[in-house]
Design an enzyme around this catalytic site. Structure first.
Site, PDB file in Angstrom:
ATOM      1  N   GLU A 104       5.044  19.219  -6.123  1.00  0.00           N
ATOM      2  CA  GLU A 104       6.243  19.032  -6.775  1.00  0.00           C
ATOM      3  C   GLU A 104       6.642  19.223  -8.230  1.00  0.00           C
ATOM      4  O   GLU A 104       7.418  20.412  -9.024  1.00  0.00           O
ATOM      5  CB  GLU A 104       7.004  18.196  -5.635  1.00  0.00           C
ATOM      6  CG  GLU A 104       6.826  18.014  -4.544  1.00  0.00           C
ATOM      7  CD  GLU A 104       8.028  16.535  -3.750  1.00  0.00           C
ATOM      8  OE1 GLU A 104       8.300  16.999  -3.088  1.00  0.00           O
ATOM      9  OE2 GLU A 104       7.314  15.473  -4.017  1.00  0.00           O
ATOM     10  N   GLU A 124       1.827  13.889   2.356  1.00  0.00           N
ATOM     11  CA  GLU A 124       2.794  12.555   2.302  1.00  0.00           C
ATOM     12  C   GLU A 124       3.041  12.705   3.817  1.00  0.00           C
ATOM     13  O   GLU A 124       3.485  11.599   4.320  1.00  0.00           O
ATOM     14  CB  GLU A 124       4.199  13.233   1.914  1.00  0.00           C
ATOM     15  CG  GLU A 124       4.828  13.199   0.536  1.00  0.00           C
ATOM     16  CD  GLU A 124       4.096  14.980  -0.447  1.00  0.00           C
ATOM     17  OE1 GLU A 124       5.219  14.750  -1.534  1.00  0.00           O
ATOM     18  OE2 GLU A 124       3.118  15.265   0.133  1.00  0.00           O
TER      19      GLU A 124
HETATM   20  N1  T1G Z   1      -0.550   5.796  -6.127  1.00  0.00           N
HETATM   21  C1  T1G Z   1      -0.722   4.002  -6.422  1.00  0.00           C
HETATM   22  N2  T1G Z   1      -1.642   4.521  -5.636  1.00  0.00           N
HETATM   23  C2  T1G Z   1      -2.676   5.352  -6.233  1.00  0.00           C
HETATM   24  C3  T1G Z   1      -2.131   6.187  -5.138  1.00  0.00           C
HETATM   25  C4  T1G Z   1      -0.981   6.695  -5.467  1.00  0.00           C
HETATM   26  N3  T1G Z   1      -0.487   8.332  -4.949  1.00  0.00           N
HETATM   27  N4  T1G Z   1      -3.106   6.986  -4.770  1.00  0.00           N
HETATM   28  C5  T1G Z   1      -4.555   6.495  -5.243  1.00  0.00           C
HETATM   29  N5  T1G Z   1      -4.058   5.914  -5.794  1.00  0.00           N
HETATM   30  C6  T1G Z   1      -5.063   4.206  -6.146  1.00  0.00           C
HETATM   31  C7  T1G Z   1      -5.930   4.050  -4.561  1.00  0.00           C
HETATM   32  O1  T1G Z   1      -5.363   2.930  -3.888  1.00  0.00           O
HETATM   33  C8  T1G Z   1      -7.332   2.971  -5.295  1.00  0.00           C
HETATM   34  O2  T1G Z   1      -6.986   1.698  -6.072  1.00  0.00           O
HETATM   35  C9  T1G Z   1      -7.167   4.462  -7.055  1.00  0.00           C
HETATM   36  O3  T1G Z   1      -6.244   5.004  -6.901  1.00  0.00           O
HETATM   37  C10 T1G Z   1      -8.754   5.403  -6.403  1.00  0.00           C
HETATM   38  O4  T1G Z   1      -8.400   6.052  -4.869  1.00  0.00           O
HETATM   39  C11 T1G Z   1       7.722  11.735  -3.718  1.00  0.00           C
HETATM   40  C12 T1G Z   1       6.655  10.583  -2.114  1.00  0.00           C
HETATM   41  C13 T1G Z   1      -6.117  10.977  -4.907  1.00  0.00           C
HETATM   42  C14 T1G Z   1      -7.247  12.619  -3.135  1.00  0.00           C
HETATM   43  O5  T1G Z   1      -0.392  10.038  -0.695  1.00  0.00           O
HETATM   44  O6  T1G Z   1      -5.346  10.672  -1.731  1.00  0.00           O
HETATM   45  O7  T1G Z   1       4.008  12.118  -3.826  1.00  0.00           O
HETATM   46  O8  T1G Z   1      -8.506   0.672  -4.641  1.00  0.00           O
HETATM   47  O9  T1G Z   1     -10.225   5.053  -4.031  1.00  0.00           O
HETATM   48  O10 T1G Z   1     -11.163   8.770  -3.436  1.00  0.00           O
HETATM   49  O11 T1G Z   1       6.856  14.072  -2.504  1.00  0.00           O
HETATM   50  O12 T1G Z   1      -6.336   8.670  -3.510  1.00  0.00           O
HETATM   51  O13 T1G Z   1      -9.319   1.516  -6.571  1.00  0.00           O
HETATM   52  O14 T1G Z   1      -7.671  -0.227  -6.384  1.00  0.00           O
HETATM   53  O15 T1G Z   1      -8.314   7.083  -2.441  1.00  0.00           O
HETATM   54  O16 T1G Z   1     -11.071   9.673  -5.330  1.00  0.00           O
HETATM   55  C15 T1G Z   1       1.293  11.608  -2.026  1.00  0.00           C
HETATM   56  C16 T1G Z   1      -2.934   9.340  -2.253  1.00  0.00           C
HETATM   57  C17 T1G Z   1       2.492  10.074  -2.140  1.00  0.00           C
HETATM   58  C18 T1G Z   1      -2.103  11.099  -2.048  1.00  0.00           C
HETATM   59  C19 T1G Z   1      -8.363   9.987  -5.292  1.00  0.00           C
HETATM   60  N6  T1G Z   1       0.644  11.467  -3.325  1.00  0.00           N
HETATM   61  N7  T1G Z   1      -4.316   9.070  -2.756  1.00  0.00           N
HETATM   62  O17 T1G Z   1      -9.211   9.885  -4.015  1.00  0.00           O
HETATM   63  O18 T1G Z   1     -10.196   7.460  -4.650  1.00  0.00           O
HETATM   64  S1  T1G Z   1       3.677  10.408  -1.520  1.00  0.00           S
HETATM   65  C20 T1G Z   1      -1.129  10.966  -1.895  1.00  0.00           C
HETATM   66  C21 T1G Z   1      -5.541  10.121  -1.998  1.00  0.00           C
HETATM   67  C22 T1G Z   1       4.732  11.036  -2.504  1.00  0.00           C
HETATM   68  C23 T1G Z   1       6.716  12.681  -3.341  1.00  0.00           C
HETATM   69  C24 T1G Z   1       5.848  11.986  -2.335  1.00  0.00           C
HETATM   70  C25 T1G Z   1      -6.430   9.195  -3.286  1.00  0.00           C
HETATM   71  C26 T1G Z   1      -7.019  11.010  -4.029  1.00  0.00           C
HETATM   72  P1  T1G Z   1      -8.167   1.076  -6.191  1.00  0.00           P
HETATM   73  P2  T1G Z   1      -8.989   6.225  -4.203  1.00  0.00           P
HETATM   74  P3  T1G Z   1     -10.673   8.957  -4.607  1.00  0.00           P
END
Ligand code: T1G
Length: 700
Positions: A104, A124
């Site tokens: 976004e 999301e």
């Molecule tokens: N927020 C906080 N921590 C996050 C995070 C996030 N969005 N994404 C990953 N982490 C942390 C995760 O917990 C882990 O921590 C470390 O990063 C590595 O992640 C308004 C509301 C990016 C594809 O849903 O899909 O935006 O365990 O082990 O396999 O519209 O992480 O090491 O302590 O998964 O290489 C939308 C979520 C949010 C993406 C990487 N975004 N993340 O995968 O590593 S909602 C998501 C992922 C939003 C807006 C809305 C994956 C990754 P720790 P990992 P990975």
């Protein structure tokens, strides 16, 4: 504390650099930093602005750890609007996984350049949410309504080339992205390219039936889930309302989702899945053994599926069978599975050939002399398994890991059949093993730390979700399944029909009802498992009386065309059978059980609370490390609805005091043998604690 965002003018370009490892999530500090920087850029001598991320990826979304906490200004929607409103050209340079709020932010910029290996998407919906910072309003204006419906409701990321073809990004770079981005901005400036604000574009109208179609399709695909329906509502107003009104509507729908228990369940799962991969007490740097080749004992359904899991990850496999015929049979199962994937368009012919070429067969254990890991996957005969491990002890090199795929046998007893119990553990795959993501990694009393760490990491490498379990009968998943199935079968004797029990659980969200699951797995599997158990360990034997009779009648389930249900040989469509109902009713009479009307709530509560109560015992015994691990097991292995967060999260969401009260009611009605509340449950209720609070207090 230094800001994770820095700003400086480089060769006339104002560069906003975000550096917030591990995934540049849009924490409050990041949002604040971007806002301050874009405001500074408006006033300084920069010609244009580049939004850049250090580290392995552009922004991967809002900071999920901030959800549920009081939101802080700047709000992401306003920040995206402020980027877009810039009087100077703003370009985002994307690499890695640009997701959710990160995408976004990029769509708020005027132009986007992406590295050819990059991906973009809106995950999301996997968190029970929808984009809440303009994603549902800007995407339709750039790429159209139907593309937006697909992209946002699926939650699946798309590669750079596809994003460019859809008009969601403007330039693809190979090689050094930073250089390409600066060059791209120079070209835009030189060409006098006008500032393009997505919010000022019109989203092309579509036939209203498109929305109806998507609502219907999503109601089927994402049964019972609210977020996908809200996504259609939001995208629909991108066409019918002015941008700012559409943004308002998106915000309303976003906040509704944020309050929705479904999102709480899915957000719990996001972190539980990542936590489950960590072994308490084992550091991130625990040494691991190299695994470059695998041996598998047994080419049956499980052995073949396990072989494919490793070959699909590029790891060569040697499949061992007792004879050439058996080997041929095993390899033909593998061939059939690959052919099926090619036929369904899931795999190219070449990829199937390449993967199949990594699976070799043999009938002599000598072929395993150099492999790094062996997984035994023969049928559940403890004597046979110990014989095999004794042979593996002689055949395999020192340092090789010896694993058993048993679903419930004593891993310690199997390890004791070798002179190297420290190299032995359980790796319990779920059928079909090349599809099911769950892998229970069973730690034996003597399993070495590096063996455990190796198995957990290897699981991720082959695309599995690993959960560690201690040794007990049935480990985490199958142990809890015992009371769950017991209650399902007792409900049949008390008056419910198979259809009623299954429909109640499917309507509640389970992927499949317990009676149908029994027919799918094969009633003879449970029958043999029970026969192998000493009588005093079979629990309430009334529950299995009907299933045992059906097996003795040759009704083994889907595999014999009939079990509790009949199955159409062509369509596999199930239908009720009067003989089965008669067998149930006569067995009730024999057992002196009175039959009655049973309501849906009782069916659901008895099955789900049976799971949660057993889960409490498993946590108390330390068989599972944390409640989230149990939730991951049930969601990835047993079709538990992810939006309910798993049995333990669900119990917390209902309130442990209510769960205990219901279990105590069941104890009064059905007796202590089946319904004694777990000690941990009673303790937590007495202390007014949740299971999550208990785990957190323990540091788990
Ligand atoms: N927020 C906080 N921590 C996050 C995070 C996030 N969005 N994404 C990953 N982490 C942390 C995760 O917990 C882990 O921590 C470390 O990063 C590595 O992640 C308004 C509301 C990016 C594809 O849903 O899909 O935006 O365990 O082990 O396999 O519209 O992480 O090491 O302590 O998964 O290489 C939308 C979520 C949010 C993406 C990487 N975004 N993340 O995968 O590593 S909602 C998501 C992922 C939003 C807006 C809305 C994956 C990754 P720790 P990992 P990975």
């Amino acid at each position: 504390m230094t800001s994770p965002v820095s700003y400086q003018i480089v060769d006339g370009i104002g560069v906003i650099t975000i550096d917030n490892p591990p995934v540049n999530a849009l924490s409050h500090a990041v949002r604040q930093g971007i806002r301050d920087a874009i405001r500074e850029a408006q006033e300084d001598c920069s010609e244009a602005v580049l939004v850049w991320c250090d580290g392995r990826t552009f922004i991967a979304g809002a900071d999920i750890t901030e959800f549920g906490k009081p939101p802080k200004d700047p709000w992401l929607p306003e920040l995206c609007n402020e980027l877009e409103a810039s009087e100077k050209l703003v370009v985002a340079a994307l690499h890695g996984t640009t997701l959710g709020g990160g995408f976004e932010v990029a769509l708020g910029c005027h132009y986007r350049i992406i590295h050819e290996s990059g991906k973009v998407g809106f995950p999301e919906v996997k968190l029970g949410l929808l984009p809440g910072a303009g994603g549902t309003q800007r995407t339709p204006r750039l790429a159209g309504v139907e593309v937006s419906l697909e992209l946002i409701s699926s939650g699946a990321p798309i590669p750079a080339a596809k994003a460019a073809a859809l008009g969601l990004v403007d330039e693809i770079a190979s090689g050094d992205l930073r250089e390409a981005a600066v060059d791209y901005i120079r070209r835009l400036l030189a060409d006098g390219t006008p500032i393009r604000r997505a919010s000022e574009l019109d989203a092309e109208a579509v036939d209203p039936d498109v929305y109806t179609h998507w609502r219907g399709a999503l109601a089927k695909k994402a049964r019972k889930q609210n977020a996908p329906q809200r996504i259609v509502d939001a995208i629909e107003v991108a066409v019918s309302l002015p941008f700012s009104d559409g943004m308002q509507k998106e915000r309303e729908l976003f906040l509704e989702s944020m309050q929705d228990s479904q999102s709480a369940g899915l957000r719990h799962m996001f972190f539980a899945e990542r936590e489950a991969a960590k072994i308490i007490g084992l550091g991130k740097n625990t040494p691991q053994r190299d695994i470059a080749s695998i041996g598998i004992i047994g080419g049956g359904t499980m052995g073949g599926g396990i072989a494919m899991s490793f070959a699909n990850a590029g790891i060569p496999v040697t499949l061992i069978e007792i004879s050439d015929e058996a080997l041929e049979r095993g390899l033909s199962i593998v061939d059939k599975n690959y052919a099926g994937s090619v036929k369904r368009g899931k795999l190219s012919e070449d990829a199937a050939k390449q993967r199949r070429s990594l699976i070799a067969g043999a009938t002599d254990y000598a072929a395993l002399a150099d492999v790094d890991l062996v997984i035994e996957a023969v049928f559940e005969d403890p004597v046979l398994k110990k014989e095999i491990f004794a042979k593996l002890d002689d055949a395999c090199k020192q340092g090789a890991i010896l694993a058993t795929n048993t679903s419930y046998q004593d891993v310690n007893a199997i390890a004791a059949a070798t002179k190297r119990p420290e190299d032995v553990l359980g790796m319990h795959f779920f059928s079909p093993a090349h599809i099911m993501k769950l892998l229970e990694v069973v730690r034996g009393d003597k399993t070495a730390d590096d063996v455990l760490a190796t198995a957990m990491a290897l699981a991720k490498k082959i695309g599995k979700v690993p959960v560690m379990s201690g040794v007990c009968y049935g480990f985490i998943g199958n142990r809890m399944l015992g009371p769950y199935f017991r209650e399902a079968h007792l409900l049949l004797l008390e008056g419910a029909t198979p259809e009623q029990v299954d429909t109640a659980m499917v309507d509640w969200g389970m992927a499949m009802g317990p009676i149908s699951v029994g027919d799918l797995a094969g009633l003879d599997v449970g029958y043999k498992a029970r026969q192998a158990l000493p009588a005093d360990q079979r629990g309430d034997q009334r529950a299995w009386r009907v299933a045992d009779r059906l097996v003795e009648m040759g009704r083994l389930g889907q595999k014999s065309g009939a079990g509790f249900y009949n199955y159409d040989p062509e369509t596999r469509q199930r239908s009720n059978d009067d003989d089965v109902q008669a067998t149930i009713e006569s067995t009730s009479a024999e057992l002196g059980m009175e039959r009655r009307q049973i309501d849906v709530d009782e069916i659901v509560d008895r099955l789900v609370y049976a799971l949660a109560n057993e889960g409490m015992k498993i946590l108390d015994e330390g068989i599972a490390q944390r409640p989230g691990d149990i939730d991951v097991v049930y969601i990835y292995g047993y079709g538990f609805p992810a939006w309910r967060g798993g049995p333990m999260h669900y119990a917390d969401s209902v309130g442990l005091d209510k769960v205990l009260a219901r279990i105590e009611e069941f104890r009064e009605r059905f007796g202590t043998e089946n319904w004694t509340p777990a000690a941990l449950l009673e303790k937590l209720v007495a202390e007014g604690q949740s299971i999550t609070g208990w785990a957190r207090a323990k540091g788990n």
